[in-house]
Design a protein around this motif. Sequence first.
Motif, PDB file in Angstrom:
ATOM      1  N   UNK A  16       0.826  -1.205   0.000  1.00  0.00           N
ATOM      2  CA  UNK A  16       0.000   0.000   0.000  1.00  0.00           C
ATOM      3  C   UNK A  16       0.862   1.258   0.000  1.00  0.00           C
ATOM      4  N   UNK A  17       1.522   1.526   1.110  1.00  0.00           N
ATOM      5  CA  UNK A  17       2.270   2.767   1.222  1.00  0.00           C
ATOM      6  C   UNK A  17       3.292   2.627   2.329  1.00  0.00           C
ATOM      7  N   UNK A  18       4.098   3.650   2.506  1.00  0.00           N
ATOM      8  CA  UNK A  18       5.171   3.584   3.480  1.00  0.00           C
ATOM      9  C   UNK A  18       4.664   3.879   4.873  1.00  0.00           C
ATOM     10  N   UNK A  19       5.570   3.760   5.864  1.00  0.00           N
ATOM     11  CA  UNK A  19       5.217   3.968   7.254  1.00  0.00           C
ATOM     12  C   UNK A  19       4.977   5.431   7.584  1.00  0.00           C
ATOM     13  N   UNK A  34      -7.980   9.309   1.404  1.00  0.00           N
ATOM     14  CA  UNK A  34      -8.059   8.986  -0.025  1.00  0.00           C
ATOM     15  C   UNK A  34      -7.279   7.715  -0.326  1.00  0.00           C
ATOM     16  N   UNK A  35      -6.055   7.631   0.192  1.00  0.00           N
ATOM     17  CA  UNK A  35      -5.256   6.424  -0.028  1.00  0.00           C
ATOM     18  C   UNK A  35      -5.980   5.194   0.507  1.00  0.00           C
ATOM     19  N   UNK A  44      -8.558   0.043  -0.472  1.00  0.00           N
ATOM     20  CA  UNK A  44      -9.629  -0.889  -0.120  1.00  0.00           C
ATOM     21  C   UNK A  44     -10.568  -1.132  -1.297  1.00  0.00           C
ATOM     22  N   UNK A  45     -10.820  -0.110  -2.084  1.00  0.00           N
ATOM     23  CA  UNK A  45     -11.771  -0.212  -3.195  1.00  0.00           C
ATOM     24  C   UNK A  45     -11.188  -0.906  -4.421  1.00  0.00           C
ATOM     25  N   UNK A  51      -1.614   0.278  -5.896  1.00  0.00           N
ATOM     26  CA  UNK A  51      -0.330   0.512  -5.254  1.00  0.00           C
ATOM     27  C   UNK A  51      -0.207   2.011  -5.020  1.00  0.00           C
ATOM     28  N   UNK A  52      -0.222   2.427  -3.765  1.00  0.00           N
ATOM     29  CA  UNK A  52      -0.170   3.848  -3.422  1.00  0.00           C
ATOM     30  C   UNK A  52       1.044   4.129  -2.554  1.00  0.00           C
ATOM     31  N   UNK A  53       1.566   5.332  -2.665  1.00  0.00           N
ATOM     32  CA  UNK A  53       2.713   5.755  -1.873  1.00  0.00           C
ATOM     33  C   UNK A  53       2.419   7.084  -1.202  1.00  0.00           C
ATOM     34  N   UNK A  54       2.720   7.132   0.086  1.00  0.00           N
ATOM     35  CA  UNK A  54       2.571   8.347   0.873  1.00  0.00           C
ATOM     36  C   UNK A  54       3.972   8.873   1.165  1.00  0.00           C
TER      37      UNK A  54
END
Length: 206
Positions: free
Chosen positions: A1-4, A66-67, A72-73, A77-80
């Motif tokens: 999903x994304x980073x810590x 949003x992420x 979930x939807x 692959x998302x990055x914060x």
Amino acid sequence: MCSSDLAGFRDATLANFKTSRTTETAHLMARRFVEEFSPIAVGPRVPGLLLTGSVGVGKTHLAAGIIRALVEKLGIEARFVDVRELLDRLRSSYGDDARESHGQILYPILSADLVVIDELGAARPSDWVFETIELLIGGLYNRMAPVVVTTNLANLAPGANAGGNEYARAVRQETLGDRIGARMWSRLQQMCISVDMTGPDQRGAR
């Protein structure tokens, strides 16, 4: 999903965002972004969001929401990306004992389906900072990648409101354009819809 980087916002969702009269538009735009989003390989790029406003009005909460909603939807692959943390990691990558390379840090970001850039403009500008921000924004721009950006700075071009007398220029607040440069500021305007958020610091109200 994304980073810590999302550690402080693990429970943040669009549903539990506390909407006020001055943040309602941003909340609606965030929901609309989620509803209309499609990965680059599936459909046309949805315009990104540039959330501006003072500290504590909920910009990062909305970005995290949003992420979470899109992972979930759609399972994307998302990055914060916290800009200051990213710059620290990149600086560390130049050392002889570095655990990760420059490319290993940037590739997962530049190839993601969605990238959240948090606190853009928080780092004091230098030649190296300008070059690094150009790599980040320029790379995402070239891919037409969906982005959500937050900043505490006014979304104005470099040197905006620089007129007036010497005192006025001395006390002038820096703009987002001042911090990231004219070219990247211009590209960001093409990539995003700017939404200003105002109101009291919600963190202090908790």
